[in-house]
Design a protein around this motif. Sequence first.
Motif, PDB file in Angstrom:
ATOM      1  N   ARG C 314       0.814  -1.221   0.000  1.00  0.00           N
ATOM      2  CA  ARG C 314       0.000   0.000   0.000  1.00  0.00           C
ATOM      3  C   ARG C 314       0.844   1.266   0.000  1.00  0.00           C
ATOM      4  O   ARG C 314       0.549   2.223  -0.707  1.00  0.00           O
ATOM      5  N   TRP C 315       1.893   1.272   0.803  1.00  0.00           N
ATOM      6  CA  TRP C 315       2.680   2.516   0.916  1.00  0.00           C
ATOM      7  C   TRP C 315       3.407   2.791  -0.396  1.00  0.00           C
ATOM      8  O   TRP C 315       3.447   3.932  -0.861  1.00  0.00           O
ATOM      9  N   GLY C 316       3.971   1.745  -1.000  1.00  0.00           N
ATOM     10  CA  GLY C 316       4.630   1.923  -2.298  1.00  0.00           C
ATOM     11  C   GLY C 316       3.603   2.219  -3.379  1.00  0.00           C
ATOM     12  O   GLY C 316       3.801   3.089  -4.223  1.00  0.00           O
ATOM     13  N   LEU C 347      -2.573   2.253  11.687  1.00  0.00           N
ATOM     14  CA  LEU C 347      -2.701   1.491  10.441  1.00  0.00           C
ATOM     15  C   LEU C 347      -1.659   0.378  10.341  1.00  0.00           C
ATOM     16  O   LEU C 347      -1.983  -0.744   9.949  1.00  0.00           O
ATOM     17  N   VAL C 348      -0.399   0.694  10.658  1.00  0.00           N
ATOM     18  CA  VAL C 348       0.663  -0.288  10.434  1.00  0.00           C
ATOM     19  C   VAL C 348       0.470  -1.555  11.261  1.00  0.00           C
ATOM     20  O   VAL C 348       1.093  -2.573  10.990  1.00  0.00           O
ATOM     21  N   ARG C 349      -0.404  -1.500  12.246  1.00  0.00           N
ATOM     22  CA  ARG C 349      -0.673  -2.707  13.030  1.00  0.00           C
ATOM     23  C   ARG C 349      -1.587  -3.681  12.290  1.00  0.00           C
ATOM     24  O   ARG C 349      -1.704  -4.835  12.653  1.00  0.00           O
ATOM     25  N   GLY C 354       1.870  -2.963   7.021  1.00  0.00           N
ATOM     26  CA  GLY C 354       3.198  -2.852   7.604  1.00  0.00           C
ATOM     27  C   GLY C 354       4.178  -2.208   6.636  1.00  0.00           C
ATOM     28  O   GLY C 354       3.973  -2.219   5.424  1.00  0.00           O
ATOM     29  N   THR C 355       5.247  -1.642   7.205  1.00  0.00           N
ATOM     30  CA  THR C 355       6.206  -0.950   6.340  1.00  0.00           C
ATOM     31  C   THR C 355       7.285  -1.903   5.831  1.00  0.00           C
ATOM     32  O   THR C 355       8.006  -1.572   4.897  1.00  0.00           O
ATOM     33  N   ASP C 356       7.383  -3.101   6.431  1.00  0.00           N
ATOM     34  CA  ASP C 356       8.358  -4.072   5.951  1.00  0.00           C
ATOM     35  C   ASP C 356       7.671  -5.001   4.951  1.00  0.00           C
ATOM     36  O   ASP C 356       7.084  -6.029   5.316  1.00  0.00           O
ATOM     37  N   LEU C 357       7.762  -4.611   3.682  1.00  0.00           N
ATOM     38  CA  LEU C 357       7.022  -5.315   2.644  1.00  0.00           C
ATOM     39  C   LEU C 357       7.479  -6.760   2.514  1.00  0.00           C
ATOM     40  O   LEU C 357       6.684  -7.679   2.350  1.00  0.00           O
ATOM     41  N   LYS C 358       8.800  -6.926   2.593  1.00  0.00           N
ATOM     42  CA  LYS C 358       9.355  -8.263   2.403  1.00  0.00           C
ATOM     43  C   LYS C 358       8.798  -9.230   3.443  1.00  0.00           C
ATOM     44  O   LYS C 358       8.372 -10.336   3.119  1.00  0.00           O
ATOM     45  N   ALA C 359       8.793  -8.746   4.686  1.00  0.00           N
ATOM     46  CA  ALA C 359       8.285  -9.582   5.773  1.00  0.00           C
ATOM     47  C   ALA C 359       6.814  -9.915   5.549  1.00  0.00           C
ATOM     48  O   ALA C 359       6.377 -11.059   5.742  1.00  0.00           O
ATOM     49  N   SER C 360       6.043  -8.904   5.103  1.00  0.00           N
ATOM     50  CA  SER C 360       4.614  -9.139   4.860  1.00  0.00           C
ATOM     51  C   SER C 360       4.418 -10.215   3.802  1.00  0.00           C
ATOM     52  O   SER C 360       3.573 -11.105   3.947  1.00  0.00           O
ATOM     53  N   ARG C 361       5.214 -10.122   2.740  1.00  0.00           N
ATOM     54  CA  ARG C 361       5.013 -11.082   1.653  1.00  0.00           C
ATOM     55  C   ARG C 361       5.484 -12.484   2.059  1.00  0.00           C
ATOM     56  O   ARG C 361       4.887 -13.475   1.640  1.00  0.00           O
ATOM     57  N   GLU C 362       6.528 -12.537   2.892  1.00  0.00           N
ATOM     58  CA  GLU C 362       6.949 -13.843   3.417  1.00  0.00           C
ATOM     59  C   GLU C 362       5.819 -14.456   4.230  1.00  0.00           C
ATOM     60  O   GLU C 362       5.493 -15.631   4.083  1.00  0.00           O
ATOM     61  N   GLU C 363       5.230 -13.604   5.079  1.00  0.00           N
ATOM     62  CA  GLU C 363       4.122 -14.077   5.911  1.00  0.00           C
ATOM     63  C   GLU C 363       2.971 -14.569   5.027  1.00  0.00           C
ATOM     64  O   GLU C 363       2.348 -15.592   5.299  1.00  0.00           O
ATOM     65  N   ALA C 364       2.728 -13.809   3.947  1.00  0.00           N
ATOM     66  CA  ALA C 364       1.643 -14.186   3.031  1.00  0.00           C
ATOM     67  C   ALA C 364       1.905 -15.559   2.431  1.00  0.00           C
ATOM     68  O   ALA C 364       1.017 -16.423   2.401  1.00  0.00           O
ATOM     69  N   LYS C 365       3.133 -15.768   1.976  1.00  0.00           N
ATOM     70  CA  LYS C 365       3.461 -17.062   1.368  1.00  0.00           C
ATOM     71  C   LYS C 365       3.307 -18.185   2.386  1.00  0.00           C
ATOM     72  O   LYS C 365       2.827 -19.269   2.059  1.00  0.00           O
ATOM     73  N   LYS C 366       3.737 -17.890   3.626  1.00  0.00           N
ATOM     74  CA  LYS C 366       3.653 -18.898   4.673  1.00  0.00           C
ATOM     75  C   LYS C 366       2.179 -19.242   4.943  1.00  0.00           C
ATOM     76  O   LYS C 366       1.809 -20.418   5.039  1.00  0.00           O
ATOM     77  N   LEU C 494     -10.656  -5.957   8.414  1.00  0.00           N
ATOM     78  CA  LEU C 494      -9.568  -5.899   7.435  1.00  0.00           C
ATOM     79  C   LEU C 494      -8.415  -6.835   7.759  1.00  0.00           C
ATOM     80  O   LEU C 494      -7.679  -7.241   6.869  1.00  0.00           O
ATOM     81  N   SER C 495      -8.232  -7.143   9.031  1.00  0.00           N
ATOM     82  CA  SER C 495      -7.016  -7.837   9.422  1.00  0.00           C
ATOM     83  C   SER C 495      -7.287  -9.246   9.949  1.00  0.00           C
ATOM     84  O   SER C 495      -6.841 -10.231   9.365  1.00  0.00           O
ATOM     85  N   ASP C 496      -8.056  -9.358  11.036  1.00  0.00           N
ATOM     86  CA  ASP C 496      -8.271 -10.669  11.642  1.00  0.00           C
ATOM     87  C   ASP C 496      -9.030 -11.602  10.719  1.00  0.00           C
ATOM     88  O   ASP C 496      -8.690 -12.771  10.577  1.00  0.00           O
ATOM     89  N   GLN C 497     -10.094 -11.064  10.115  1.00  0.00           N
ATOM     90  CA  GLN C 497     -10.892 -11.881   9.209  1.00  0.00           C
ATOM     91  C   GLN C 497     -10.550 -11.574   7.751  1.00  0.00           C
ATOM     92  O   GLN C 497     -10.833 -12.385   6.870  1.00  0.00           O
ATOM     93  N   ALA C 498      -9.965 -10.413   7.522  1.00  0.00           N
ATOM     94  CA  ALA C 498      -9.650  -9.952   6.164  1.00  0.00           C
ATOM     95  C   ALA C 498     -10.827 -10.191   5.222  1.00  0.00           C
ATOM     96  O   ALA C 498     -10.684 -10.710   4.130  1.00  0.00           O
ATOM     97  N   HIS C 499     -12.024  -9.790   5.680  1.00  0.00           N
ATOM     98  CA  HIS C 499     -13.224  -9.939   4.847  1.00  0.00           C
ATOM     99  C   HIS C 499     -13.091  -9.130   3.566  1.00  0.00           C
ATOM    100  O   HIS C 499     -13.534  -9.534   2.513  1.00  0.00           O
ATOM    101  N   GLU C 500     -12.525  -7.951   3.725  1.00  0.00           N
ATOM    102  CA  GLU C 500     -12.376  -7.048   2.585  1.00  0.00           C
ATOM    103  C   GLU C 500     -10.939  -6.546   2.589  1.00  0.00           C
ATOM    104  O   GLU C 500     -10.328  -6.424   3.646  1.00  0.00           O
ATOM    105  N   GLY C 501     -10.420  -6.272   1.405  1.00  0.00           N
ATOM    106  CA  GLY C 501      -9.082  -5.695   1.333  1.00  0.00           C
ATOM    107  C   GLY C 501      -9.187  -4.285   0.777  1.00  0.00           C
ATOM    108  O   GLY C 501      -9.705  -4.083  -0.321  1.00  0.00           O
ATOM    109  N   ILE C 502      -8.720  -3.321   1.555  1.00  0.00           N
ATOM    110  CA  ILE C 502      -8.726  -1.943   1.041  1.00  0.00           C
ATOM    111  C   ILE C 502      -7.460  -1.763   0.214  1.00  0.00           C
ATOM    112  O   ILE C 502      -6.383  -2.197   0.613  1.00  0.00           O
TER     113      ILE C 502
END
Lengths: 323, 301, 538
Positions: C314-316, C347-349, C354-366, C494-502
């Motif tokens: 989002r930030w990028g 927001l970053v919570r 989050g501002t660490d994109l790499k970490a977010s995407r790693e988490e996503a893959k996991k 947006l986060s716990d259930q991630a029903h919708e993605g903004i």
Amino acid sequence: MGKYIFKRVLLMIPTLIGAAVLVFLLLRMAPGDICAVRYLGSGLAIDESQIELCREQLGLNKPQIVQFFDFIWGYVIFDLGDSMWTGQPVTHEIAIRFELSLQIAIMATLVATVIAIPLGIISAVRQNTMTDYLVRGFAIAGIAIPSFWLGLMIILGLLIVTQSWLGEPWMPPIEFKSIWEDPIHNMAQLIWPAVATGYRYSAVATRMTRSAMLEVLREDYVRTARAKGMVEKIVINRHALKNALLPVVTILALEFAFLMGGLVVTEQVFNLNGLGNLMVDGVERQDFAMTQNLVMLVVIIYVFINLLTDLAYAWLDPRIRYS
Amino acid sequence: MMVTVSEVQTEADFEEVAPKKPWTQVAMDLSRKQPLGVFGLAIVLAMVVAAALANVVSPFNPLQEHFDAMLVPPGTDSYLLGTDEFGRDILSRLIYGSRTALLVGFVCAIVGSTAGLVLGVASAYFGGLFDLILQRVLDVFMAFPLIILALAVVATLGPGIENVMIAIILPFVPQCARVVRSNALAIREIPYVDAARALGFSNARIILRHMVPNVMAPYLIMLTTFLGQAILLEASLSFLGLGVQDPIPAWGLMLTNASEFFEGSPWVAIYPGVAISLSVFGFNLFGDAVRDTLDPKLRSR
Amino acid sequence: MSKYAGFAFALAAGVGLAVGAGGSAKAETPKKGGVLNFIVAAESPSYDGHKESTFAMVHPTRPFYSLLIRVNPENPSSPTDFQCDLCVGGVPKPTDGGKTYTFKIKKGVKFHDGQTMTSQDLLATYNKIIFPPAGVSSARKAFFKMVDTIEAPDDETLVFKLKFATGAFIPALATPFNYTYSAKDLKEHGYDWHEKNVNGTGAFKFKEAVAGSHVEAVKFDGFHMDGKPYLDGYKALISRKMAIRVQAIRGDRAAIEFRGFPPKQRDDLVKSLGKDITVQESDWNCVLLFTPNHGRPIMQDPRVRQALTLAVDRWGGSQHLSRIAIVKTVGGIAFPNHPLAANKAELVRLKGYGTDLKASREEAKKLLAEAGKAGIKFELLNRGTDQPYKIVGTWLIGQWRQIGAEVTQRVEPSKSFYNSLRKTKDFDVSMDFNCQSVINPIVDVSKYIGSAGNNYGNYAGQDQELEDIYNQLVQEGDEAKQREIMRVMEKRALSDQAHEGITLWWYKITPHRSYVKGWKIAPSHYLNQSLDQVWLDK
């Protein structure tokens, strides 16, 4: 001749009925709903009951077969109904845009004729020379260039050229004024699409003129005229051209019919409020009343012009009548 | 729109024509006597090569975005033709786009004209009620301007590459059927067809052995004419938002997306526009040459 | 000065002026006269404000009418600054524990046909909007669920009695669609008359309209605000293609397009016209979402939905997309500039912010791997509109590719897009949006609960906890507490259930000819369109 005309007119009826059925079916099969477009397109929260109410008011909840006979019956009683979008009579909506479409069609035909006939003749007379290749290249390029691209480039070119020459960027007017009301405004707006369309259209007619001329130039009477030592120019003007023109005129007439409703893309590019744009809007909005009648109008114009050209052929060439 | 005319024209030309040349010889004629045609063929072949070797010759992955190089002009870094709004390399997208163009062009042209061939020959051979009804049905389809029929069909089916191809094929079929039928009718009257029947050959055999080979000329002419038209129609439908969709690389789509950005970054519109024009130009030159060669009336003495 | 320096200067000046203190226009004395040409990107089916819901109706017709109260044209960016239009003495404070609002109505206001406007006309208008008779369409009836009765005890008084106290009532009244009609017109001509006819108390009178082309208006001399309007008239020109709209401004066929242009078009205009172009920019009360269809087996696992939102930079994206699309601001469920909205630390919570994109995407893959959905394939349904849907949709597909998801796009024209979204529910993930007029976060965020009419995620009845949080929010009177509850709701949705993605909030950019003065950009393309304060410096 009378019998031939009768037969041809009779043949139009199944075509028109078939076209009506096809249009009706195609439109109704398309997913979507004009009421959803009207109330949900903006993203504002809307009461769901409003959409049902809208469908009810437009008669969309009636059985399909009833809707179909309503549509056909409209032609019998000369009442095409109202646009489902604006609520205005379909005939009124078409009438507003008819003048513009007709004028573009006429202007484009003129542009095409002026370009196509001389080029086609030169190309045929000088067959397989550099001139011929250039003309054919020019003609084929006309068909190959996407019209919307040409349109965008024309407007951008105008803005850039006028800004560098006059200091102020100029673009054609974006709303239509009748030629009788304000001829300068009218021409300033319509000349560009007419040229863009006319060029494409001339490409087709140039090729037709060329091949018709080539054919005629090989006929015995032309060869005889040449053998008799007639000046080439006279041979071409007096003998060849006259006979070659019939198919060219046919092509021009049929194209004219298509121009009346088929300029869907060009009208978008030049912001023309014509029949083509009305059709795109109708399709996008799922406005059945508008679209089905508009498509039928184009079909009727086309079938009718087709009939006229057939009759002209039959009149000129008696063999056709009896075959 | 305009494109419809060339068919009407071909139809008029071929109304009473029964070509007799075997088509191997025709191919020879073509290469010798048609310099424009050969030029067209060269363009088409270049496209085919580009499409076939797309993954080898493309400098970039056509889907890869480079947000540090959005809308950069041609020649910047290694982006020879610049980049689009997502920083995707335009040259690579053009090269991959030729696959889409060839796919749309060939599938539509071959399917459209072959379906037309089958209907046209069948209509001529069987005649009678079948012919009468089929002709009326074709009349209906022919009464619509090409773009309007395609627009209506794609509005019904929805956008996407398969539906766009169906929408393009549908108007092609009756056009080709018409031309093939009028040629096939002439052949049907030739005594050897009657002789074949008298000898008790099956309908299928007569059609395949005698009718079809003899209508190859108009069939091939229609096919080559359709090639360019299909590419143009796809571009027009894309412009109306109904064509191939991102992220698939396709010229019509590139040009359509470019209409948002071409004022400040003209290269995004110019190159795909040139690619479309050039390929259609190539197909048309080639088609014209095929037509001039196959059409005995126009064949130079 | 080089071309580019000029460009940079004009851009800085334009943006600075508009986004800053509100412009130097205040110091100038308005000039009278002239006709304003503006572009409208679409055509409205009718002129009836109570029935329609498109900006294409608001822009050409809003100046024909007055509202009871409106957003302050001098301060339209404020979500709470409302002023009287047909009332006097300011927007009233409620009495009776917040349940009664008593409006004093302006005297001597005339309709275009000469009738005098009284509270009876407002009574008839609001009765039509809130309590329409059977078979009469009122698109925003639901905005006024809280209204119990409306009364007009005399010609200068209008009283709204509410069923319960709520902060949502005043913003609803200021909605620009609540055109004031004459009671006599409604009675004599019926409830559909206003679809094709105009008779209001606004600054301009209807002159002529050509379907598909334009609407023309002239100054109303009897307008109820002294000295206004400044313009002699205006012409709203319809143009469907973005390229034409931009070129029309460039070639001065029109001076402004109120809905807004993409950033690239702004830059092009500034570059070619320099100081003749002024740019106004604002956050926009529209947000672009992606909605996973919970009805599809692959989207039922919250880990999959979380992975999809974690993949999005989002930030990028805010930086990159704000150069090519009408989106910019990173935000949560509430309009970013509003007191109820999350700040960056909050927001970053959230997952995917989050501002660490790499970490977010790693988490996503996991998460995808854990859910057994590594290398997931699905289709994104999108709306066939370039800005911002198709651009952001294509960008999203690129984002998801980064976590190994293979996504194709199915773009449908609006009509079938809604059909797929609402009726056939035939999609894996769809682009979706929430776009409202007057900023009213408590009402606007109802979009995120499964039972909402405009929620297309198909999770109605699956998340009672979220519904309960929302009910708590609606009934809370204290702003600090509202803010807390809003954060809980945001995290759940947006986060716990991630029903919708903004994805990103929209960003409104209106470059216009510099001679257009007195118009200030609002956070919605529906707002501040009465044009009575607009003038031309020519």
